[in-house]
Design a protein around this motif. Structure first.
Motif, PDB file in Angstrom:
ATOM      1  N   GLY A  38      44.026  40.960  38.633  1.00 45.88           N
ATOM      2  CA  GLY A  38      44.647  39.674  39.654  1.00 45.88           C
ATOM      3  C   GLY A  38      44.110  38.445  38.992  1.00 45.88           C
ATOM      4  O   GLY A  38      43.004  37.895  38.444  1.00 45.88           O
ATOM      5  N   LYS A  39      45.773  37.495  39.066  1.00 42.77           N
ATOM      6  CA  LYS A  39      45.413  36.050  38.977  1.00 42.77           C
ATOM      7  C   LYS A  39      46.017  34.961  40.198  1.00 42.77           C
ATOM      8  O   LYS A  39      46.864  35.183  40.505  1.00 42.77           O
ATOM      9  N   VAL A  62      41.811  34.523  48.836  1.00 42.80           N
ATOM     10  CA  VAL A  62      42.966  34.302  48.000  1.00 42.80           C
ATOM     11  C   VAL A  62      44.171  34.890  47.997  1.00 42.80           C
ATOM     12  O   VAL A  62      43.648  36.692  47.098  1.00 42.80           O
ATOM     13  N   ASP A  63      45.063  34.673  47.841  1.00 43.84           N
ATOM     14  CA  ASP A  63      46.279  35.698  47.906  1.00 43.84           C
ATOM     15  C   ASP A  63      46.344  35.754  46.407  1.00 43.84           C
ATOM     16  O   ASP A  63      46.708  35.016  45.293  1.00 43.84           O
ATOM     17  N   GLY A  64      47.133  37.198  46.611  1.00 45.55           N
ATOM     18  CA  GLY A  64      47.212  37.825  44.985  1.00 45.55           C
ATOM     19  C   GLY A  64      46.264  38.100  44.354  1.00 45.55           C
ATOM     20  O   GLY A  64      45.877  39.423  42.963  1.00 45.55           O
ATOM     21  N   GLU A  70      40.529  45.275  45.622  1.00 47.13           N
ATOM     22  CA  GLU A  70      39.915  46.429  46.049  1.00 47.13           C
ATOM     23  C   GLU A  70      40.166  48.282  45.314  1.00 47.13           C
ATOM     24  O   GLU A  70      38.831  48.203  45.493  1.00 47.13           O
ATOM     25  N   GLY A  71      41.381  47.818  44.885  1.00 45.61           N
ATOM     26  CA  GLY A  71      41.558  49.325  44.149  1.00 45.61           C
ATOM     27  C   GLY A  71      40.099  49.189  43.284  1.00 45.61           C
ATOM     28  O   GLY A  71      39.096  50.446  42.699  1.00 45.61           O
ATOM     29  N   THR A 126      47.306  22.341  41.656  1.00 48.41           N
ATOM     30  CA  THR A 126      46.156  23.988  41.305  1.00 48.41           C
ATOM     31  C   THR A 126      44.876  24.526  41.403  1.00 48.41           C
ATOM     32  O   THR A 126      44.521  23.594  40.323  1.00 48.41           O
ATOM     33  N   THR A 127      44.512  24.682  41.944  1.00 46.24           N
ATOM     34  CA  THR A 127      43.289  25.548  41.409  1.00 46.24           C
ATOM     35  C   THR A 127      42.978  26.751  41.033  1.00 46.24           C
ATOM     36  O   THR A 127      42.528  28.568  41.768  1.00 46.24           O
ATOM     37  N   PRO A 128      43.862  27.949  39.855  1.00 50.05           N
ATOM     38  CA  PRO A 128      43.985  28.715  39.276  1.00 50.05           C
ATOM     39  C   PRO A 128      42.472  29.765  38.948  1.00 50.05           C
ATOM     40  O   PRO A 128      41.475  29.138  39.090  1.00 50.05           O
ATOM     41  N   CYS A 129      43.013  30.316  39.108  1.00 47.19           N
ATOM     42  CA  CYS A 129      41.213  31.778  38.956  1.00 47.19           C
ATOM     43  C   CYS A 129      42.142  33.325  38.650  1.00 47.19           C
ATOM     44  O   CYS A 129      43.311  33.619  39.053  1.00 47.19           O
ATOM     45  N   VAL A 130      41.425  33.684  37.957  1.00 41.09           N
ATOM     46  CA  VAL A 130      41.393  35.272  37.041  1.00 41.09           C
ATOM     47  C   VAL A 130      40.344  36.304  37.354  1.00 41.09           C
ATOM     48  O   VAL A 130      39.371  35.758  38.179  1.00 41.09           O
TER      49      VAL A 130
END
Length: 161
Positions: A38-39, A62-64, A70-71, A126-130
């Motif tokens: 996810g990102k 966090v959306d996305g 979860e998977g 923005t405050t992105p994450c991976v």
């Protein structure tokens, strides 16, 4: 037709060199199963950081990130959320380049991505994450390398690992 045969010849000549390079790195073993799940652009962390998620109750809101994360948890993996910190526009992120286990340390190498130079971007902070699926055991610490401010970062495995 000649180009294809030259490419095949080039690959044939390089194969022994590649095998030789790999032979010198016996202590490092590539790690299968580590993948981006996810990102997101808005992860609510102003500074770079890491967060280990071992259950859905620990998962950041966090959306996305949630469905794929979860998977991964259901499949028996932990999820590592890599926060990139505050950025001036959308388009920043990270891509997994390599994952290795070296002497009990899980070493993750990410490539920093940025908006294309000269592209029109909204001036929105923005405050992105991976989010990465990682093994839930077998490592005592992990390190994340990326060509971005605030990296490398490291994390010790929880005591109940």
């Amino acid at each position: 037709m000649a180009i294809v045969s030259l490419r095949a010849l080039g690959v044939g000549l390089l194969a022994p060199l590649l095998v030789g390079c790999q032979a010198g790195q016996a202590e490092m073993e590539p790690l299968a199963g580590v993948e981006v799940v996810g990102k997101a652009d808005h992860c609510n962390r102003e500074k770079p950081g890491l967060s280990l998620v071992r259950s859905m109750s620990d998962f950041p809101q966090v959306d996305g990130l949630m469905p794929a994360g979860e998977g991964a948890l259901e499949a028996g993996h932990d999820v590592l959320v890599v926060y990139l910190g505050q950025r001036p526009t959308p388009g920043y992120g990270g891509e997994l380049r390599q994952a290795e286990m070296v002497d009990g340390m899980l070493e993750l190498s990410l490539r920093s991505t940025e908006p294309e130079s000269g592209s029109m971007m909204a001036q929105v902070i923005t405050t992105p994450c991976v989010a990465l699926a990682i093994p839930d055991q077998g490592w005592s610490s992990l390190s994340v390398r990326m060509g971005a401010e605030g990296f490398p970062l490291s994390l010790e495995a929880p005591t109940d690992h």
